[in-house]
Design an enzyme around this catalytic site. Structure first.
Site, PDB file in Angstrom:
ATOM      1  N   CYS A   3      -6.616   5.710  -9.769  1.00 39.27           N
ATOM      2  CA  CYS A   3      -6.441   4.320 -10.169  1.00 39.27           C
ATOM      3  C   CYS A   3      -7.661   3.683 -10.827  1.00 39.27           C
ATOM      4  O   CYS A   3      -7.487   2.841 -11.689  1.00 39.27           O
ATOM      5  CB  CYS A   3      -5.993   3.478  -8.976  1.00 39.27           C
ATOM      6  SG  CYS A   3      -5.297   1.884  -9.447  1.00 39.27           S
ATOM      7  N   CYS A   8       1.953   6.145  -7.232  1.00 39.44           N
ATOM      8  CA  CYS A   8       1.813   7.284  -6.345  1.00 39.44           C
ATOM      9  C   CYS A   8       1.566   8.500  -7.236  1.00 39.44           C
ATOM     10  O   CYS A   8       1.527   8.368  -8.457  1.00 39.44           O
ATOM     11  CB  CYS A   8       3.080   7.451  -5.505  1.00 39.44           C
ATOM     12  SG  CYS A   8       2.852   8.425  -4.007  1.00 39.44           S
ATOM     13  N   CYS A  19      -0.587   6.278  -2.073  1.00 42.11           N
ATOM     14  CA  CYS A  19      -1.078   7.587  -1.646  1.00 42.11           C
ATOM     15  C   CYS A  19      -2.526   7.710  -2.100  1.00 42.11           C
ATOM     16  O   CYS A  19      -2.943   7.064  -3.059  1.00 42.11           O
ATOM     17  CB  CYS A  19      -0.216   8.734  -2.172  1.00 42.11           C
ATOM     18  SG  CYS A  19      -0.428   9.111  -3.908  1.00 42.11           S
TER      19      CYS A  19
END
Length: 150
Positions: free
Chosen positions: A90, A7, A83
């Site tokens: 990522c 997150c 999120c």
């Protein structure tokens, strides 16, 4: 299997997901090593600790951390982002892994009832994920969203 929950600040949603995944892995007898991290470091929010304590899960020993503080950060079988900001960051994750993404609403600044809703949605998703992993399957993003009730 090693699972990483990402997150933005590792302060609420990823911490709650980590606790739920560990809980359901123990409950269902699934061998999972679960960690959480943030794209940035902050602190574990008191509201997250409070609502998780309401369901018997203790976050008092948890601390916010970045990926660099997680043991063996490039060796996870599954990376789950919870999120949208972490999902966007990522793609920089260079390791070979399976990625899943479910965007949970950020309860920050909202009443405790909003925190409980996110907690419960994370719990449903975590239980479904662990049950599927026990069967040797990794569900799709859409299946995880449905399981969460999102």
């Amino acid at each position: 299997m090693r699972v990483l929950v990402l997150c933005t600040h590792n302060s609420a949603r990823s911490q709650m997901a980590e606790a739920w995944l560990r809980h359901h892995a123990r409950e269902l007898g699934v061998d999972l090593e679960v960690h959480s991290a943030g794209t940035e470091k902050a602190f574990v929010k008191e509201e997250a600790k409070r609502v998780m304590a309401e369901v018997g899960l203790d976050l008092s020993g948890h601390r916010s951390k970045t990926l660099w503080e997680v043991p063996d950060p490039w060796n996870f079988g599954l990376v789950l982002t919870v999120c949208d900001q972490a999902q966007e960051a990522c793609p920089a994750y260079p390791a070979q892994t399976i990625r899943r993404h479910v965007a949970f609403p950020d309860p920050t600044g909202k009443p405790l009832e909003a925190w409980r809703e996110v907690r419960d949605a994370l719990g449903r998703m975590a239980r479904f994920l662990v049950a599927r992993l026990k069967e040797g399957e990794i569900p799709s993003d859409e299946e995880l969203r449905r399981a969460a009730g999102l």
